[in-house]
Design an enzyme around this catalytic site. Structure first.
Site, PDB file in Angstrom:
ATOM      1  N   ASP A 138       4.223  69.538  32.052  1.00 42.90           N
ATOM      2  CA  ASP A 138       2.958  69.439  32.393  1.00 42.90           C
ATOM      3  C   ASP A 138       2.025  70.195  31.618  1.00 42.90           C
ATOM      4  OD1 ASP A 138       0.888  68.925  34.326  1.00 42.90           O
ATOM      5  OD2 ASP A 138       1.541  70.012  35.890  1.00 42.90           O
ATOM      6  N   ASN A 176       1.772  58.068  38.365  1.00 41.78           N
ATOM      7  CA  ASN A 176       1.070  58.211  37.259  1.00 41.78           C
ATOM      8  C   ASN A 176       0.353  56.592  36.961  1.00 41.78           C
ATOM      9  OD1 ASN A 176       3.083  60.285  35.158  1.00 41.78           O
ATOM     10  ND2 ASN A 176       1.397  60.919  36.317  1.00 41.78           N
ATOM     11  N   TRP A 177       0.653  55.888  37.764  1.00 43.86           N
ATOM     12  CA  TRP A 177      -0.051  54.455  37.621  1.00 43.86           C
ATOM     13  C   TRP A 177      -1.661  54.736  37.953  1.00 43.86           C
ATOM     14  CZ3 TRP A 177       1.977  51.168  34.522  1.00 43.86           C
ATOM     15  CH2 TRP A 177       3.474  50.943  34.483  1.00 43.86           C
TER      16      TRP A 177
HETATM   17  C1  FPP Z   1       1.655  65.886  32.231  1.00 42.11           C
HETATM   18  O1  FPP Z   1       0.427  66.418  31.593  1.00 42.11           O
HETATM   19  C2  FPP Z   1       2.450  65.063  31.276  1.00 42.11           C
HETATM   20  C3  FPP Z   1       2.406  63.585  31.648  1.00 42.11           C
HETATM   21  C4  FPP Z   1       1.872  63.021  32.535  1.00 42.11           C
HETATM   22  C5  FPP Z   1       3.261  62.974  30.550  1.00 42.11           C
HETATM   23  C6  FPP Z   1       4.473  63.424  29.850  1.00 42.11           C
HETATM   24  C7  FPP Z   1       4.749  62.690  28.879  1.00 42.11           C
HETATM   25  C8  FPP Z   1       4.786  63.417  27.292  1.00 42.11           C
HETATM   26  C9  FPP Z   1       5.262  64.535  27.060  1.00 42.11           C
HETATM   27  C10 FPP Z   1       4.953  62.377  26.187  1.00 42.11           C
HETATM   28  C11 FPP Z   1       5.953  61.243  26.499  1.00 42.11           C
HETATM   29  C12 FPP Z   1       7.050  61.598  26.611  1.00 42.11           C
HETATM   30  C13 FPP Z   1       8.374  61.048  26.069  1.00 42.11           C
HETATM   31  C14 FPP Z   1       9.842  61.329  26.411  1.00 42.11           C
HETATM   32  C15 FPP Z   1       8.188  60.080  24.931  1.00 42.11           C
HETATM   33  P1  FPP Z   1      -0.938  66.166  32.251  1.00 42.11           P
HETATM   34  O2  FPP Z   1      -1.656  64.875  31.486  1.00 42.11           O
HETATM   35  O3  FPP Z   1      -0.770  65.956  33.504  1.00 42.11           O
HETATM   36  O4  FPP Z   1      -1.489  67.582  31.951  1.00 42.11           O
HETATM   37  P2  FPP Z   1      -2.815  68.342  32.620  1.00 42.11           P
HETATM   38  O5  FPP Z   1      -2.253  68.557  34.048  1.00 42.11           O
HETATM   39  O6  FPP Z   1      -3.010  69.652  31.842  1.00 42.11           O
HETATM   40  O7  FPP Z   1      -3.848  67.266  32.886  1.00 42.11           O
END
Ligand code: FPP
Length: 227
Positions: A16, A64-65
């Site tokens: 996260d 996440n969708w």
């Molecule tokens: C949370 O950060 C992260 C995600 C929703 C996606 C996690 C994905 C990756 C690290 C990349 C893809 C993975 C692989 C294995 C290729 P957030 O966007 O919710 O962050 P925030 O809470 O600070 O907005």
């Protein structure tokens, strides 16, 4: 380094903080996700030396969708690129790829790439389990339905039908970025897992942070309800 105490076999991570990492640097969100993939890559390269049997990563949840379409597209494109560029390294380094969640509901080209990657890495010694279109409540409901179709519903019969049935028990759950919640990730598997919540944002998380978490874990006394 702590060598006494339990040694973790299976660690799971809620990655996260990609968005906040990008925002703090006045960069578009996609740059945070891109840097997040770099953090994944470095970690996967390091887990073998740390003696871990399995690393499970929460890459895309069934919730996440709800994100804007362009962010979902960015995440799916990063996934495509990651599989394409890193598959040869997985094969060379004896990494077995595993996917948990309703991943067959993803775009057909991603499903085909994953099917190919799973087949090519099937005999690897270290497991990288990636949760894609994953929701733990959905996983438990599916497992309970499958268990009921075969007979009695018991903790054991449900566990045998979870997506993680062939993985070692979960020892340690880590969540980055300061949030303290499970967000529908591995609810069943966390029953006796140790937990570490760190303020480090995912793109800044390094193998040294994982090693520190493993050292912390090795110093903990696990009781499983006993005393
Ligand atoms: C949370 O950060 C992260 C995600 C929703 C996606 C996690 C994905 C990756 C690290 C990349 C893809 C993975 C692989 C294995 C290729 P957030 O966007 O919710 O962050 P925030 O809470 O600070 O907005």
């Amino acid at each position: 380094m702590a060598s006494e105490g339990p040694r973790a076999r299976h660690v799971a991570i809620i990655m996260d903080g990609n968005g906040r990492w990008a925002k703090a640097k006045h960069l578009p969100r996609v740059m945070g996700h891109r840097q997040g993939v770099e953090a994944v890559r470095k970690l996967v390269r390091a887990v073998e030396a740390m003696g871990l049997e399995c690393l499970t990563l929460y890459a895309f949840s069934s919730e996440n969708w709800k994100r804007p379409e362009d962010e979902i597209d960015d995440l799916m494109n990063l996934m495509r690129k990651f599989i394409k560029s890193d598959l040869p390294e997985f094969i060379a380094n004896d990494v077995r790829l595993k996917i948990i969640g309703d991943w067959r509901g993803l775009a057909p080209d991603i499903v085909a790439m994953l099917d190919d990657a799973l087949a090519q890495t099937a005999h690897g010694r270290h497991t990288l389990a990636v949760a894609l279109n994953y929701g733990s409540q959905q996983e438990i409901a599916r497992a309970a339905t499958a268990a009921a179709a075969e007979g009695e519903i018991t903790p054991e019969s449900i566990a045998a039908h979870l997506d993680t049935a062939d993985l070692p028990p979960l020892d340690l759950l880590i969540r980055t970025s300061g949030e303290v919640r499970l967000s529908n990730f591995l609810l069943w598997q966390c029953a006796y897992a140790e937990m570490i919540f760190t303020d480090v944002l995912w793109p800044d998380f390094t193998p040294a942070h994982l090693q520190a978490a493993l050292d912390d874990f090795a110093g903990r006394e696990r009781r499983y309800g006993g005393r």
